[in-house]
Design a protein around this motif. Structure first.
Motif, PDB file in Angstrom:
ATOM      1  N   LYS A  84       0.845  -1.194   0.000  1.00  0.00           N
ATOM      2  CA  LYS A  84       0.000   0.000   0.000  1.00  0.00           C
ATOM      3  C   LYS A  84       0.879   1.241   0.000  1.00  0.00           C
ATOM      4  CE  LYS A  84      -4.429  -1.451   1.888  1.00  0.00           C
ATOM      5  NZ  LYS A  84      -5.485  -1.123   2.873  1.00  0.00           N
ATOM      6  N   VAL A  85       0.481   2.211  -0.802  1.00  0.00           N
ATOM      7  CA  VAL A  85       1.262   3.438  -0.947  1.00  0.00           C
ATOM      8  C   VAL A  85       1.339   4.183   0.383  1.00  0.00           C
ATOM      9  CG1 VAL A  85       1.369   5.698  -2.085  1.00  0.00           C
ATOM     10  CG2 VAL A  85       0.714   3.656  -3.391  1.00  0.00           C
ATOM     11  N   ASP A  86       2.549   4.527   0.752  1.00  0.00           N
ATOM     12  CA  ASP A  86       2.900   5.297   1.948  1.00  0.00           C
ATOM     13  C   ASP A  86       2.706   4.539   3.245  1.00  0.00           C
ATOM     14  OD1 ASP A  86       4.216   7.587   2.728  1.00  0.00           O
ATOM     15  OD2 ASP A  86       2.388   8.622   3.338  1.00  0.00           O
ATOM     16  N   GLU A  87       2.641   3.221   3.177  1.00  0.00           N
ATOM     17  CA  GLU A  87       2.710   2.407   4.382  1.00  0.00           C
ATOM     18  C   GLU A  87       4.084   1.748   4.430  1.00  0.00           C
ATOM     19  OE1 GLU A  87      -0.407  -0.392   4.874  1.00  0.00           O
ATOM     20  OE2 GLU A  87      -1.975   1.135   5.081  1.00  0.00           O
ATOM     21  N   ILE A  88       4.700   1.732   5.600  1.00  0.00           N
ATOM     22  CA  ILE A  88       5.977   1.044   5.756  1.00  0.00           C
ATOM     23  C   ILE A  88       5.714  -0.459   5.683  1.00  0.00           C
ATOM     24  CG2 ILE A  88       7.941   0.642   7.276  1.00  0.00           C
ATOM     25  CD1 ILE A  88       7.363   3.384   8.531  1.00  0.00           C
ATOM     26  N   SER A  89       6.409  -1.132   4.799  1.00  0.00           N
ATOM     27  CA  SER A  89       6.183  -2.564   4.597  1.00  0.00           C
ATOM     28  C   SER A  89       7.481  -3.339   4.768  1.00  0.00           C
ATOM     29  CB  SER A  89       5.634  -2.830   3.186  1.00  0.00           C
ATOM     30  OG  SER A  89       4.411  -2.163   2.970  1.00  0.00           O
ATOM     31  N   LEU A  90       7.340  -4.578   5.180  1.00  0.00           N
ATOM     32  CA  LEU A  90       8.467  -5.505   5.211  1.00  0.00           C
ATOM     33  C   LEU A  90       8.201  -6.577   4.164  1.00  0.00           C
ATOM     34  CD1 LEU A  90      11.051  -6.752   6.348  1.00  0.00           C
ATOM     35  CD2 LEU A  90       9.635  -7.953   8.027  1.00  0.00           C
ATOM     36  N   LEU A  91       9.041  -6.623   3.154  1.00  0.00           N
ATOM     37  CA  LEU A  91       8.913  -7.604   2.081  1.00  0.00           C
ATOM     38  C   LEU A  91       9.969  -8.684   2.278  1.00  0.00           C
ATOM     39  CD1 LEU A  91       8.746  -5.022  -0.852  1.00  0.00           C
ATOM     40  CD2 LEU A  91       6.867  -5.819   0.595  1.00  0.00           C
ATOM     41  N   THR A  92       9.611  -9.917   2.008  1.00  0.00           N
ATOM     42  CA  THR A  92      10.583 -11.004   2.156  1.00  0.00           C
ATOM     43  C   THR A  92      10.634 -11.843   0.885  1.00  0.00           C
ATOM     44  OG1 THR A  92       8.933 -12.475   3.169  1.00  0.00           O
ATOM     45  CG2 THR A  92      10.288 -11.144   4.654  1.00  0.00           C
ATOM     46  N   ASP A 203      -1.195  15.442  -4.861  1.00  0.00           N
ATOM     47  CA  ASP A 203      -0.127  16.265  -4.289  1.00  0.00           C
ATOM     48  C   ASP A 203       0.005  16.103  -2.778  1.00  0.00           C
ATOM     49  OD1 ASP A 203       1.331  17.361  -6.314  1.00  0.00           O
ATOM     50  OD2 ASP A 203       0.146  19.191  -6.479  1.00  0.00           O
ATOM     51  N   ALA A 204      -0.596  15.059  -2.225  1.00  0.00           N
ATOM     52  CA  ALA A 204      -0.395  14.770  -0.803  1.00  0.00           C
ATOM     53  C   ALA A 204       1.016  14.216  -0.616  1.00  0.00           C
ATOM     54  CB  ALA A 204      -1.426  13.762  -0.314  1.00  0.00           C
ATOM     55  N   VAL A 205       1.694  14.681   0.424  1.00  0.00           N
ATOM     56  CA  VAL A 205       3.082  14.275   0.662  1.00  0.00           C
ATOM     57  C   VAL A 205       3.128  12.851   1.213  1.00  0.00           C
ATOM     58  CG1 VAL A 205       5.178  14.771   1.977  1.00  0.00           C
ATOM     59  CG2 VAL A 205       3.797  16.655   1.061  1.00  0.00           C
ATOM     60  N   LEU A 206       4.046  12.052   0.684  1.00  0.00           N
ATOM     61  CA  LEU A 206       4.263  10.684   1.156  1.00  0.00           C
ATOM     62  C   LEU A 206       5.369  10.714   2.214  1.00  0.00           C
ATOM     63  CD1 LEU A 206       4.169   8.906  -2.335  1.00  0.00           C
ATOM     64  CD2 LEU A 206       2.268   9.396  -0.769  1.00  0.00           C
ATOM     65  N   ASN A 207       5.026  10.284   3.425  1.00  0.00           N
ATOM     66  CA  ASN A 207       5.911  10.494   4.576  1.00  0.00           C
ATOM     67  C   ASN A 207       6.630   9.258   5.086  1.00  0.00           C
ATOM     68  OD1 ASN A 207       5.385  13.324   5.049  1.00  0.00           O
ATOM     69  ND2 ASN A 207       3.332  12.728   5.745  1.00  0.00           N
ATOM     70  N   SER A 208       6.338   8.083   4.549  1.00  0.00           N
ATOM     71  CA  SER A 208       6.843   6.875   5.205  1.00  0.00           C
ATOM     72  C   SER A 208       8.368   6.778   5.187  1.00  0.00           C
ATOM     73  CB  SER A 208       6.215   5.616   4.595  1.00  0.00           C
ATOM     74  OG  SER A 208       6.445   5.547   3.206  1.00  0.00           O
ATOM     75  N   TRP A 209       9.034   7.322   4.147  1.00  0.00           N
ATOM     76  CA  TRP A 209      10.497   7.284   4.164  1.00  0.00           C
ATOM     77  C   TRP A 209      11.045   8.143   5.295  1.00  0.00           C
ATOM     78  CZ3 TRP A 209      14.834   5.320   4.252  1.00  0.00           C
ATOM     79  CH2 TRP A 209      16.017   6.050   4.191  1.00  0.00           C
ATOM     80  N   TYR A 210      10.404   9.258   5.571  1.00  0.00           N
ATOM     81  CA  TYR A 210      10.833  10.105   6.683  1.00  0.00           C
ATOM     82  C   TYR A 210      10.742   9.330   7.997  1.00  0.00           C
ATOM     83  CZ  TYR A 210      10.680  13.799  10.217  1.00  0.00           C
ATOM     84  OH  TYR A 210      10.914  14.565  11.327  1.00  0.00           O
ATOM     85  N   GLU A 211       9.666   8.554   8.149  1.00  0.00           N
ATOM     86  CA  GLU A 211       9.507   7.769   9.374  1.00  0.00           C
ATOM     87  C   GLU A 211      10.583   6.695   9.473  1.00  0.00           C
ATOM     88  OE1 GLU A 211       7.418   8.496  11.726  1.00  0.00           O
ATOM     89  OE2 GLU A 211       6.553  10.155  10.580  1.00  0.00           O
TER      90      GLU A 211
END
Length: 239
Positions: A84-92, A203-211
């Motif tokens: 999902k866009v802008d959710e922090i995910s763990l992929l394996t 134009d909503a800012v995607l913040n998950s990388w900042y987190e």
């Protein structure tokens, strides 16, 4: 068209899957363009092969979607994800049942056709070493993927571990002989922390990388591995 065929076959299962509630992105193939908003699903791929496989005439890097690379004839392997866009995910990526991925050398993350965004090839492993922890950032502009970045880690987690070594500018690596499927007992599956940056189609800012960057001293994959090992040990003691 061999490389394109490889991509479409791998993505076929995703095409048949309905989008989740709130997911308005109907593009399920990694080699097709999509314009997304926060909470949409976004499909992208990661190709595994030798470094030279991703370059035309050993000079121009192309997207794995480009048939001129003929990745399928080189034995390249593919993993497809839809976070999902802008959710922090763990992929394996499970390499225990398929250890050739670790020995393939490099991986490239990619998506799209017109913009053909792709990362630089990043080292995964060879007959001597396997790197298992990565951070990947998908950068969007107005909802369209523009760039893909691998973020290198530090070697702090290697300290005091005889099964690991520090590979300069690449982070910690496990000695291949210690990996399951290669004679060892260590799970060398690949863990990828995924985050987003830039803006969506509104134009909503995607913040998950900042987190993620604020928590860079921690590893989601490391936490997952510790939890899995803890549970495994607990049940082993019971039985």
């Amino acid at each position: 068209m061999a490389a394109m065929a490889l991509m479409l076959v791998a993505a076929a299962a995703l095409v048949a899957m309905p989008a989740e509630a709130g997911d308005e992105n109907v593009v399920f193939q990694p080699c097709a363009d999509a314009k997304v908003q926060r909470r949409d699903g976004f499909t992208f791929g990661i190709a595994f092969s030798g470094r030279d496989s991703f370059f035309l005439n050993q000079s121009l890097q192309l997207s794995p979607c480009d048939s001129r690379l003929s990745l399928s004839s080189r034995g390249a392997q593919l993993a497809v994800f839809r976070p999902k866009v802008d959710e922090i995910s763990l992929l394996t990526v499970n390499t225990t049942t398929n250890p050739t991925i670790n020995r393939g050398g490099f991986m490239v993350a990619f998506a799209g056709s017109k913009y053909a965004a792709r990362s630089s090839p990043v080292f995964v492993g060879n007959s001597s070493y396997a790197i298992t922890s990565f951070t990947l950032v998908l950068e969007f502009h107005k909802g369209t993927l523009q760039d893909v970045h691998w973020k290198t880690g530090s070697c702090s987690s290697c300290s005091g571990k005889s099964s690991m070594v520090c590979l300069r500018e690449q982070g910690c690596a496990i000695k291949a002989a210690n990996c399951k499927g290669q004679g060892g007992s260590v799970d060398c599956s690949i863990g990828i922390q995924l985050a987003f940056s830039g803006t969506d189609k509104h134009d909503a800012v995607l913040n998950s990388w900042y987190e993620v960057s604020k928590l860079q001293q921690y590893s989601l994959y490391g936490l997952y591995s510790d939890l899995k090992n803890s549970l495994t040990t607990r049940y082993d003691n019971i039985f």
